[in-house]
Scaffold this motif. Structure first.
Motif, mmCIF file in Angstrom:
data_model
loop_
_atom_site.group_PDB
_atom_site.id
_atom_site.type_symbol
_atom_site.label_atom_id
_atom_site.label_comp_id
_atom_site.label_asym_id
_atom_site.label_seq_id
_atom_site.Cartn_x
_atom_site.Cartn_y
_atom_site.Cartn_z
ATOM 1 N N HIS A 162 0.828 -1.373 -0.127
ATOM 2 C CA HIS A 162 -0.065 0.017 0.023
ATOM 3 C C HIS A 162 0.739 1.369 -0.049
ATOM 4 C CE1 HIS A 162 -3.846 2.174 0.807
ATOM 5 N NE2 HIS A 162 -3.175 2.817 1.356
ATOM 6 N N SER A 163 0.586 2.055 -0.938
ATOM 7 C CA SER A 163 1.473 3.394 -1.017
ATOM 8 C C SER A 163 0.281 4.562 -0.890
ATOM 9 C CB SER A 163 2.194 3.456 -1.842
ATOM 10 O OG SER A 163 1.421 3.400 -3.252
ATOM 11 N N TRP A 164 1.127 5.720 -0.357
ATOM 12 C CA TRP A 164 0.289 7.086 -0.692
ATOM 13 C C TRP A 164 1.400 8.058 -0.460
ATOM 14 C CZ3 TRP A 164 1.062 3.970 3.847
ATOM 15 C CH2 TRP A 164 1.637 4.572 4.971
ATOM 16 N N MET A 165 1.104 9.281 -0.646
ATOM 17 C CA MET A 165 1.817 10.503 -0.851
ATOM 18 C C MET A 165 1.609 11.413 0.367
ATOM 19 S SD MET A 165 3.937 9.976 -3.365
ATOM 20 C CE MET A 165 4.654 11.685 -3.920
ATOM 21 N N GLY A 166 2.481 12.333 0.861
ATOM 22 C CA GLY A 166 2.046 13.226 2.048
ATOM 23 C C GLY A 166 1.679 12.575 3.333
ATOM 24 N N GLY A 167 1.261 13.714 4.063
ATOM 25 C CA GLY A 167 0.667 13.539 5.440
ATOM 26 C C GLY A 167 1.666 13.347 6.484
ATOM 27 N N ALA A 168 2.842 13.500 6.191
ATOM 28 C CA ALA A 168 3.955 13.383 7.357
ATOM 29 C C ALA A 168 3.706 14.308 8.533
ATOM 30 C CB ALA A 168 5.296 13.412 6.674
ATOM 31 N N GLN A 169 4.494 14.004 9.695
ATOM 32 C CA GLN A 169 4.338 14.865 10.910
ATOM 33 C C GLN A 169 5.678 14.343 11.598
ATOM 34 O OE1 GLN A 169 0.413 15.636 13.105
ATOM 35 N NE2 GLN A 169 0.261 13.510 12.126
ATOM 36 N N GLN A 170 6.305 15.699 11.793
ATOM 37 C CA GLN A 170 7.910 15.531 12.560
ATOM 38 C C GLN A 170 7.909 15.494 13.927
ATOM 39 O OE1 GLN A 170 10.920 15.478 10.523
ATOM 40 N NE2 GLN A 170 11.540 14.747 12.410
ATOM 41 N N GLY A 171 8.490 14.278 14.314
ATOM 42 C CA GLY A 171 8.494 13.978 15.785
ATOM 43 C C GLY A 171 9.961 14.518 16.316
ATOM 44 N N PRO A 172 10.284 14.574 17.435
ATOM 45 C CA PRO A 172 9.309 13.839 18.661
ATOM 46 C C PRO A 172 8.011 14.727 18.795
ATOM 47 C CG PRO A 172 11.710 14.788 19.237
ATOM 48 C CD PRO A 172 11.375 15.137 18.099
ATOM 49 N N GLY A 173 7.016 14.068 19.482
ATOM 50 C CA GLY A 173 5.959 14.875 19.680
ATOM 51 C C GLY A 173 4.588 13.670 19.679
ATOM 52 N N THR A 174 3.451 14.323 20.146
ATOM 53 C CA THR A 174 2.225 13.307 20.113
ATOM 54 C C THR A 174 1.386 13.926 18.782
ATOM 55 O OG1 THR A 174 2.587 12.896 22.492
ATOM 56 C CG2 THR A 174 0.344 12.523 21.355
ATOM 57 N N PHE A 175 1.061 12.802 17.974
ATOM 58 C CA PHE A 175 0.172 13.178 16.733
ATOM 59 C C PHE A 175 -1.074 12.267 16.728
ATOM 60 C CE2 PHE A 175 4.712 13.696 16.055
ATOM 61 C CZ PHE A 175 4.926 15.111 16.174
ATOM 62 N N LYS A 176 -1.910 13.057 15.963
ATOM 63 C CA LYS A 176 -3.362 12.248 15.759
ATOM 64 C C LYS A 176 -3.159 11.738 14.206
ATOM 65 C CE LYS A 176 -6.001 13.119 19.382
ATOM 66 N NZ LYS A 176 -6.668 12.025 20.018
ATOM 67 N N LEU A 177 -3.549 10.372 14.160
ATOM 68 C CA LEU A 177 -3.404 9.593 13.277
ATOM 69 C C LEU A 177 -4.761 9.294 12.449
ATOM 70 C CD1 LEU A 177 -0.564 7.300 13.910
ATOM 71 C CD2 LEU A 177 -0.274 9.500 12.825
ATOM 72 N N ALA A 178 -4.620 8.907 11.367
ATOM 73 C CA ALA A 178 -6.057 8.317 10.395
ATOM 74 C C ALA A 178 -6.579 7.175 11.289
ATOM 75 C CB ALA A 178 -5.788 8.237 9.199
ATOM 76 N N GLY A 179 -7.838 6.962 11.351
ATOM 77 C CA GLY A 179 -8.522 5.992 12.095
ATOM 78 C C GLY A 179 -8.435 6.040 13.428
ATOM 79 N N GLY A 180 -8.412 7.208 14.095
ATOM 80 C CA GLY A 180 -8.276 7.605 15.421
ATOM 81 C C GLY A 180 -7.360 7.278 16.196
ATOM 82 N N TRP A 181 -5.947 6.917 15.881
ATOM 83 C CA TRP A 181 -5.170 6.489 16.449
ATOM 84 C C TRP A 181 -4.228 7.526 16.817
ATOM 85 C CZ3 TRP A 181 -5.760 1.861 17.828
ATOM 86 C CH2 TRP A 181 -6.345 0.636 16.884
ATOM 87 N N THR A 182 -3.632 7.582 17.859
ATOM 88 C CA THR A 182 -2.429 8.366 18.440
ATOM 89 C C THR A 182 -1.137 7.846 18.389
ATOM 90 O OG1 THR A 182 -4.336 9.578 19.650
ATOM 91 C CG2 THR A 182 -1.903 10.186 20.227
#
Length: 246
Positions: free
Chosen positions: A172-192
């Motif tokens: 499975h592949s996709w483009m973009g949507g990256a967040q730079q750590g360290p930190g706490t981030f919300k992800l697709a599907g309701g995950w953290t």
């Protein structure tokens, strides 16, 4: 009768007695010479002694010892091994050579299949067996990167194109949507995702559920990592970037 006649008669009787005596002596001598005991004694006395060493009749004297002249006559024992006639010489037991088992050829990978990625490149997927797969990212005939599962999902950050290879051999592949750590981030599907830096090119992302319980961990240590969580694909890079897609 006259005296002369008487003397002649006495002389005749004396001569007759002498002849008779001589005849008796000759008869006795002849009888003694033909006696069996005398013949045996004469034969025994004239026979040549038999050699005790050789047993051949007619040999005289004591047989010479077989040892070296000047020795006491005792033959030296022989040190050379003797082989009795008709007895086969012992043969050495052959040593069994250890046998080397034939080399087992490596299991041939299946021809696999290809899958087109979001940027137009191609993933060539091969089944390695034991639910492990390999995916080569190919663009214009060149291999740009290789992903390989090792009893777990894996992922790749390829210049802002994110790719996940799952344990069922799907890409499975996709483009973009990256967040730079360290930190706490919300992800697709309701995950953290709680991203922390562990070391140089080493980041860890704890995936938390709705109640902030930890449901999984991604470890990007000198190599990007990826996972599939309830239909959500997640990639964490060695630079601390995290992206998710449904």
């Amino acid at each position: 009768m006259s005296l002369q006649t008487t003397r002649r008669a006495s002389a005749v009787r004396s001569l007759a007695g002498t002849v008779l005596t001589t005849a008796l002596l000759v008869s006795a001598a002849t009888a003694c010479s033909s006696s069996p005991g005398t013949a045996a004694g004469t034969a025994t006395g004239t026979a040549a002694p038999t050699s005790a060493a050789t047993g051949a009749p007619g040999a005289t004297g004591t047989p010479a010892p077989t040892g070296t002249p000047g020795s006491t006559g005792t033959a030296a024992p022989s040190t050379a091994p003797s082989t009795a006639p008709g007895t086969a010489k012992p043969t050495a037991t052959p040593t069994a050579r250890p046998t080397t088992p034939p080399a087992v050829p490596p299991k041939a990978t299946s021809p696999g299949h290809t899958q087109t990625l979001v940027d137009g490149s191609t993933a060539e997927i091969q089944d390695l067996g034991n639910q492990n797969y390999r995916a080569k990212i190919v663009s214009r005939g060149s291999v740009l990167a290789t992903l390989e599962t090792n009893n777990s999902d894996t992922g790749l950050d390829a210049n802002d194109m994110f790719v996940v290879l799952s344990m069922d051999g799907q890409v499975h592949s996709w483009m973009g949507g990256a967040q730079q750590g360290p930190g706490t981030f919300k992800l697709a599907g309701g995950w953290t995702a709680k991203v922390t830096k562990v070391g140089e090119l080493h980041y860890r992302a704890q995936i938390l559920g709705m109640g902030n319980e930890e449901v999984g961990t991604l470890e990007a240590n000198q190599q990007d990592d990826g996972a599939v969580a309830n239909g959500v694909y997640i990639v964490l890079s060695t630079g601390g970037r995290i992206s998710a897609h449904m």
